[in-house]
Motif scaffolding. Structure first.
Motif, PDB file in Angstrom:
ATOM      1  N   ARG A 293      -4.529  10.135 -11.964  1.00 16.00           N
ATOM      2  CA  ARG A 293      -3.831  10.052 -13.176  1.00 16.00           C
ATOM      3  C   ARG A 293      -2.764   8.943 -13.054  1.00 16.00           C
ATOM      4  O   ARG A 293      -1.889   9.234 -11.967  1.00 16.00           O
ATOM      5  N   PRO A 294      -2.221   8.109 -13.656  1.00 16.21           N
ATOM      6  CA  PRO A 294      -1.057   7.368 -13.529  1.00 16.21           C
ATOM      7  C   PRO A 294      -0.045   8.177 -13.758  1.00 16.21           C
ATOM      8  O   PRO A 294       0.291   9.138 -14.410  1.00 16.21           O
ATOM      9  N   GLY A 295       1.280   7.864 -12.849  1.00 18.17           N
ATOM     10  CA  GLY A 295       2.267   8.944 -12.739  1.00 18.17           C
ATOM     11  C   GLY A 295       2.175  10.027 -11.689  1.00 18.17           C
ATOM     12  O   GLY A 295       3.088  10.802 -11.658  1.00 18.17           O
ATOM     13  N   VAL A 296       1.053  10.244 -11.089  1.00 19.58           N
ATOM     14  CA  VAL A 296       1.031  11.371 -10.200  1.00 19.58           C
ATOM     15  C   VAL A 296       2.090  10.849  -8.883  1.00 19.58           C
ATOM     16  O   VAL A 296       2.516  11.974  -8.653  1.00 19.58           O
ATOM     17  N   PHE A 297       1.989   9.967  -8.540  1.00 19.25           N
ATOM     18  CA  PHE A 297       3.225   9.487  -7.575  1.00 19.25           C
ATOM     19  C   PHE A 297       4.416  10.190  -7.987  1.00 19.25           C
ATOM     20  O   PHE A 297       5.086  10.606  -7.203  1.00 19.25           O
ATOM     21  N   ASP A 298       4.761   9.718  -9.059  1.00 17.49           N
ATOM     22  CA  ASP A 298       6.176  10.177  -9.541  1.00 17.49           C
ATOM     23  C   ASP A 298       6.186  11.718  -9.579  1.00 17.49           C
ATOM     24  O   ASP A 298       7.322  12.310  -9.294  1.00 17.49           O
ATOM     25  N   THR A 299       5.206  12.395 -10.029  1.00 17.58           N
ATOM     26  CA  THR A 299       5.336  13.881 -10.135  1.00 17.58           C
ATOM     27  C   THR A 299       5.417  14.136  -8.748  1.00 17.58           C
ATOM     28  O   THR A 299       6.393  15.274  -8.439  1.00 17.58           O
TER      29      THR A 299
ATOM     30  N   PRO B  69       0.724  -1.102   0.039  1.00 14.89           N
ATOM     31  CA  PRO B  69      -0.019  -0.029   0.261  1.00 14.89           C
ATOM     32  C   PRO B  69       0.679   1.238   0.039  1.00 14.89           C
ATOM     33  O   PRO B  69       0.263   2.268  -0.253  1.00 14.89           O
ATOM     34  N   TYR B  70       2.101   1.360   0.204  1.00 13.03           N
ATOM     35  CA  TYR B  70       2.911   2.552   0.501  1.00 13.03           C
ATOM     36  C   TYR B  70       3.544   3.006  -0.890  1.00 13.03           C
ATOM     37  O   TYR B  70       3.482   4.234  -1.086  1.00 13.03           O
ATOM     38  N   ASP B  71       4.111   2.238  -1.677  1.00 14.36           N
ATOM     39  CA  ASP B  71       5.002   2.574  -2.642  1.00 14.36           C
ATOM     40  C   ASP B  71       4.910   1.999  -3.862  1.00 14.36           C
ATOM     41  O   ASP B  71       5.150   0.923  -3.914  1.00 14.36           O
ATOM     42  N   PRO B  72       4.038   2.616  -4.825  1.00 12.07           N
ATOM     43  CA  PRO B  72       3.925   1.600  -6.114  1.00 12.07           C
ATOM     44  C   PRO B  72       5.135   1.292  -6.669  1.00 12.07           C
ATOM     45  O   PRO B  72       4.831   0.265  -7.593  1.00 12.07           O
ATOM     46  N   ASN B  73       6.185   1.740  -6.566  1.00  9.73           N
ATOM     47  CA  ASN B  73       7.202   1.331  -7.480  1.00  9.73           C
ATOM     48  C   ASN B  73       8.254   0.510  -6.754  1.00  9.73           C
ATOM     49  O   ASN B  73       9.241   0.245  -6.908  1.00  9.73           O
ATOM     50  N   VAL B  74       7.825   0.084  -5.557  1.00  6.78           N
ATOM     51  CA  VAL B  74       8.760  -0.925  -4.538  1.00  6.78           C
ATOM     52  C   VAL B  74       8.869  -2.018  -5.358  1.00  6.78           C
ATOM     53  O   VAL B  74       8.040  -2.802  -6.122  1.00  6.78           O
ATOM     54  N   ALA B  75      10.081  -2.518  -5.194  1.00 12.33           N
ATOM     55  CA  ALA B  75      10.408  -4.039  -5.674  1.00 12.33           C
ATOM     56  C   ALA B  75      10.205  -4.955  -4.404  1.00 12.33           C
ATOM     57  O   ALA B  75      10.925  -4.722  -3.618  1.00 12.33           O
ATOM     58  N   ASP B  76       9.624  -6.061  -4.655  1.00 17.40           N
ATOM     59  CA  ASP B  76       9.438  -6.799  -3.577  1.00 17.40           C
ATOM     60  C   ASP B  76       9.369  -8.188  -4.210  1.00 17.40           C
ATOM     61  O   ASP B  76       9.328  -8.564  -5.426  1.00 17.40           O
ATOM     62  N   ALA B  77       9.528  -9.324  -3.173  1.00 11.61           N
ATOM     63  CA  ALA B  77       9.696 -10.753  -3.716  1.00 11.61           C
ATOM     64  C   ALA B  77       8.945 -11.370  -2.289  1.00 11.61           C
ATOM     65  O   ALA B  77       8.935 -11.180  -1.436  1.00 11.61           O
ATOM     66  N   THR B  78       8.369 -12.713  -3.047  1.00 13.27           N
ATOM     67  CA  THR B  78       7.720 -13.449  -1.793  1.00 13.27           C
ATOM     68  C   THR B  78       8.870 -14.059  -1.210  1.00 13.27           C
ATOM     69  O   THR B  78      10.150 -14.152  -1.731  1.00 13.27           O
ATOM     70  N   PRO B  79       9.070 -14.558   0.197  1.00 15.18           N
ATOM     71  CA  PRO B  79       9.946 -15.418   0.814  1.00 15.18           C
ATOM     72  C   PRO B  79      10.541 -16.453  -0.231  1.00 15.18           C
ATOM     73  O   PRO B  79      11.844 -16.535  -0.282  1.00 15.18           O
ATOM     74  N   ALA B  80       9.607 -17.263  -0.977  1.00 14.33           N
ATOM     75  CA  ALA B  80      10.278 -18.398  -1.722  1.00 14.33           C
ATOM     76  C   ALA B  80      10.913 -17.596  -3.005  1.00 14.33           C
ATOM     77  O   ALA B  80      11.847 -18.259  -3.481  1.00 14.33           O
TER      78      ALA B  80
END
Length: 186
Positions: free
Chosen positions: A141-147, A23-34
């Motif tokens: 709008r897509p991209g508003v977070f980046d703006t 929910p916090y940062d749409p650009n975060v890179a994340d992976a499941t533990p597996a």
């Protein structure tokens, strides 16, 4: 006289998968533990994990092993300790953790997480802010977070709290702003 190495070049590879439910940062890179475990097993199999101490010695002229890889984590999220560290230990991969300790001790959200929450909880989907300069915002709008994150990254002497407070008011997302740190009283 042998020449002393003054720089070291290592490729940087991000190994993670995006988790759209974060929910916090749409650009975060994340992976499941597996997924993370498989990634670390692959690094250990095809690379030679090094630590920051090895990198510092290499900058001073010491040789690096063949196929050096360095695993680093930024920000000090709890999952680094609870999920990543046990996997790293089990697989035998060294890592360096860069932890912004005040965010841990004061239990604050990072500014980019606050922006993402404000956008997600906005009651007003189109709005405007005036600090640090006038900006019309379509929060759907897509991209508003980046703006908005670009404003923080590229504005010299920005008062980030003032900027976030104005965004709270403009978006109508009063519940999304992180609480101010609690100061103990005597």
């Amino acid at each position: 006289m042998p020449q002393r190495r003054t720089s070291v070049s290592l490729p940087i590879i991000t190994i993670a998968d995006h988790d759209a439910s974060y929910p916090y940062d749409p650009n975060v890179a994340d992976a499941t533990p597996a997924q993370f475990r498989r990634q670390m097993e692959m690094l250990a199999r095809y690379g030679t994990p090094i630590g920051i101490d090895d990198l510092i010695r290499a900058i001073g002229g010491a040789p690096l092993p063949r196929n050096p890889v360095m695993v680093t984590f930024d920000d000090g999220y709890r999952s680094c300790h609870d999920v990543a560290l046990p996997i790293l230990r089990a697989v035998g991969v060294r890592a360096t953790f860069f932890i912004a300790t005040s965010f841990v001790t004061e239990r604050k959200l990072y500014w980019w997480e606050q922006i993402a929450l404000l956008i997600g909880k906005a009651k007003h989907k189109t709005t405007a802010i005036s600090y640090p300069y006038p900006i019309a915002l379509d929060l759907e709008r897509p991209g508003v977070f980046d703006t908005l994150t670009d404003v923080v990254k590229n504005t010299n002497d920005l008062d980030v709290d003032r900027f976030l407070d104005e965004l709270v008011i403009a978006s109508g997302s009063s519940g999304a702003r992180r609480p101010r740190p609690i100061t103990p009283t005597a």
